[in-house]
Motif scaffolding. Structure first.
Motif, PDB file in Angstrom:
ATOM      1  N   UNK A  83       0.813  -1.223   0.000  1.00 10.59           N
ATOM      2  CA  UNK A  83       0.000   0.000   0.000  1.00 10.59           C
ATOM      3  C   UNK A  83       0.842   1.266   0.000  1.00 10.59           C
ATOM      4  N   UNK A  84       0.367   2.259  -0.722  1.00 10.83           N
ATOM      5  CA  UNK A  84       1.005   3.562  -0.649  1.00 10.83           C
ATOM      6  C   UNK A  84       0.733   4.198   0.721  1.00 10.83           C
ATOM      7  N   UNK A  85       1.484   5.216   1.033  1.00 12.75           N
ATOM      8  CA  UNK A  85       1.375   5.861   2.348  1.00 12.75           C
ATOM      9  C   UNK A  85      -0.049   6.355   2.582  1.00 12.75           C
ATOM     10  N   UNK A  86      -0.569   6.071   3.788  1.00 11.95           N
ATOM     11  CA  UNK A  86      -1.896   6.514   4.173  1.00 11.95           C
ATOM     12  C   UNK A  86      -3.023   5.578   3.793  1.00 11.95           C
ATOM     13  N   UNK A  88      -3.224   2.198   4.645  1.00 14.80           N
ATOM     14  CA  UNK A  88      -3.493   1.236   5.713  1.00 14.80           C
ATOM     15  C   UNK A  88      -2.844   1.703   7.006  1.00 14.80           C
ATOM     16  N   UNK A  89      -3.418   1.247   8.114  1.00 17.18           N
ATOM     17  CA  UNK A  89      -2.833   1.546   9.417  1.00 17.18           C
ATOM     18  C   UNK A  89      -1.556   0.737   9.611  1.00 17.18           C
ATOM     19  N   UNK A  90      -0.737   1.142  10.576  1.00 17.15           N
ATOM     20  CA  UNK A  90       0.490   0.398  10.864  1.00 17.15           C
ATOM     21  C   UNK A  90       0.173  -1.048  11.235  1.00 17.15           C
ATOM     22  N   UNK A  91      -0.860  -1.236  12.040  1.00 13.94           N
ATOM     23  CA  UNK A  91      -1.248  -2.588  12.463  1.00 13.94           C
ATOM     24  C   UNK A  91      -1.637  -3.440  11.258  1.00 13.94           C
ATOM     25  N   UNK A  92      -2.377  -2.849  10.329  1.00  6.70           N
ATOM     26  CA  UNK A  92      -2.810  -3.585   9.141  1.00  6.70           C
ATOM     27  C   UNK A  92      -1.624  -3.921   8.242  1.00  6.70           C
ATOM     28  N   UNK A  93      -0.689  -2.987   8.087  1.00  6.60           N
ATOM     29  CA  UNK A  93       0.486  -3.251   7.258  1.00  6.60           C
ATOM     30  C   UNK A  93       1.343  -4.365   7.839  1.00  6.60           C
ATOM     31  N   UNK A  94       1.464  -4.398   9.157  1.00  9.84           N
ATOM     32  CA  UNK A  94       2.230  -5.476   9.788  1.00  9.84           C
ATOM     33  C   UNK A  94       1.559  -6.823   9.549  1.00  9.84           C
ATOM     34  N   UNK A 177      -6.257 -11.027   2.195  1.00  5.67           N
ATOM     35  CA  UNK A 177      -6.339 -10.013   3.237  1.00  5.67           C
ATOM     36  C   UNK A 177      -7.326  -8.958   2.750  1.00  5.67           C
ATOM     37  N   UNK A 178      -8.365  -8.727   3.530  1.00  7.19           N
ATOM     38  CA  UNK A 178      -9.431  -7.810   3.150  1.00  7.19           C
ATOM     39  C   UNK A 178      -9.319  -6.536   3.973  1.00  7.19           C
ATOM     40  N   UNK A 179      -9.371  -5.393   3.302  1.00  5.47           N
ATOM     41  CA  UNK A 179      -9.142  -4.107   3.962  1.00  5.47           C
ATOM     42  C   UNK A 179     -10.344  -3.189   3.770  1.00  5.47           C
ATOM     43  N   UNK A 180     -10.765  -2.547   4.852  1.00  3.31           N
ATOM     44  CA  UNK A 180     -11.767  -1.490   4.792  1.00  3.31           C
ATOM     45  C   UNK A 180     -11.066  -0.239   4.273  1.00  3.31           C
ATOM     46  N   UNK A 181     -11.421   0.207   3.082  1.00  2.00           N
ATOM     47  CA  UNK A 181     -10.704   1.312   2.439  1.00  2.00           C
ATOM     48  C   UNK A 181     -10.796   2.597   3.253  1.00  2.00           C
ATOM     49  N   UNK A 182     -11.930   2.842   3.895  1.00  9.97           N
ATOM     50  CA  UNK A 182     -12.106   4.084   4.630  1.00  9.97           C
ATOM     51  C   UNK A 182     -11.268   4.133   5.905  1.00  9.97           C
ATOM     52  N   UNK A 183     -11.186   3.022   6.615  1.00  7.69           N
ATOM     53  CA  UNK A 183     -10.457   3.008   7.887  1.00  7.69           C
ATOM     54  C   UNK A 183      -9.021   2.538   7.750  1.00  7.69           C
ATOM     55  N   UNK A 185      -8.145  -0.505   7.981  1.00 10.38           N
ATOM     56  CA  UNK A 185      -8.001  -1.651   8.881  1.00 10.38           C
ATOM     57  C   UNK A 185      -8.319  -2.951   8.159  1.00 10.38           C
ATOM     58  N   UNK A 186      -7.693  -4.028   8.611  1.00 10.34           N
ATOM     59  CA  UNK A 186      -7.988  -5.353   8.078  1.00 10.34           C
ATOM     60  C   UNK A 186      -9.348  -5.814   8.586  1.00 10.34           C
ATOM     61  N   UNK A 187     -10.141  -6.389   7.702  1.00  9.71           N
ATOM     62  CA  UNK A 187     -11.432  -6.974   8.073  1.00  9.71           C
ATOM     63  C   UNK A 187     -11.220  -8.457   8.340  1.00  9.71           C
TER      64      UNK A 187
END
Length: 294
Positions: A83-86, A88-94, A177-183, A185-187
């Protein structure tokens, strides 16, 4: 010898939304504040870039288990989306990184790749070379990922392939890995439904729904008539947001020859068997709970 490597094709879908006409004519009798149509909020574009690397080796085995493997090659490579910066959250990227590499948790993809290279070089026998000779015996370890955006959901689809020299066949697997685009965060499956009951729902879906009939035909006999299937929390949401698909890798519920199994759980059907969370109902939308499952 050339071998077919399991990969997934790249697909990306980007969506925008636009508002209606909020102009006022001379014949309008209502105040402008009541007859204007609010513009729909544009959906954030989920942006990624590709990160790839490859390491190759030639191995001269002084005590091969077969003469033809006295000299063989090794190739380890990957091409994944990050993901580009902004985005995903740090937790999601990890969490995403934990699906890519067995490295220390980090959000620095360059650091993770450098650690991957060090681990491969340290743990792989032989001399490093630029390319392998595919006419010679070789083994491989491969990883590939794509990222697809469907409205407010981004899905990373990850495929793995491995073959060890002399083995009858390679092994492969899928993760999502499924991500909520607005937040950002990983779903997780637990965010959508009661995972304690998912095994029951999967068994019903395989046994009762035509869409899963080929899976039923391929099941190991021990799973043909069970009331509950083994738990799998690997899943993806389809592009129309109308189903959750549960993933089983080869040998988990079917023989190797049947491949990866993707058990389809239509939302309108699933909502009759399990209680979905308020977040799930918001994510999937009311239209997916109003269908007739006959």
């Amino acid at each position: 010898m050339k071998r077919l490597i399991f990969t997934l094709s790249l697909a990306a879908a980007l969506f925008t939304a636009c508002g209606g006409d909020n102009s006022k004519t001379e014949n309008d009798s209502q105040p402008a504040a009541t007859d204007s149509v609010a513009q729909a909020t544009p959906i954030k574009e989920f942006k990624t870039f590709t990160v790839s690397d490859k390491l190759c080796f030639i191995v001269h085995d002084e005590e091969p288990f077969a003469p033809e493997f006295a000299t063989y090659y090794v190739r380890k490579r990957f091409a994944v989306e990050w993901p580009e910066e902004g985005m995903m959250t740090d937790k999601a990227m990890k969490e995403l990184l934990s699906n890519y590499f067995n490295v220390d948790p980090t959000t620095d993809i360059k650091k993770a790749v450098a650690e991957w290279r060090d681990n491969v070089i340290h743990n792989t026998p032989g001399e490093k070379v630029k390319e392998i000779d595919e006419d010679m015996p070789y083994e491989y370890s491969e990883m590939h990922s794509d990222c697809r955006q469907d409205s407010n959901i981004a899905t990373f689809s990850i495929s793995y392939g491995d073959y060890n020299i002399g083995a009858i066949h390679g092994m492969y697997a899928e993760r999502y890995l499924t991500v909520d685009v607005e937040t950002g965060e990983v779903i997780h499956l637990s965010d959508l439904l009661d995972v304690k009951r998912i095994g029951y729902a999967v068994a019903r879906a395989i046994q009762d729904l035509d869409v899963n009939s080929e899976i039923f035909d391929c099941l190991f006999d021990e799973y043909k008539e069970v009331n509950e299937m083994p738990l799998s929390e690997t899943f993806f949401i389809d592009s129309t947001h109308s189903s959750i698909n549960i993933i089983y890798d080869p040998y988990e519920i079917t023989p190797y020859c049947c491949g990866v199994q993707r058990v389809c759980l239509p939302i309108f059907w699933l909502s009759k068997h399990l209680k979905l969370t308020p977040y799930a109902k918001q994510l999937f939308g009311p239209e997916n709970f109003l269908k007739d499952d006959k």
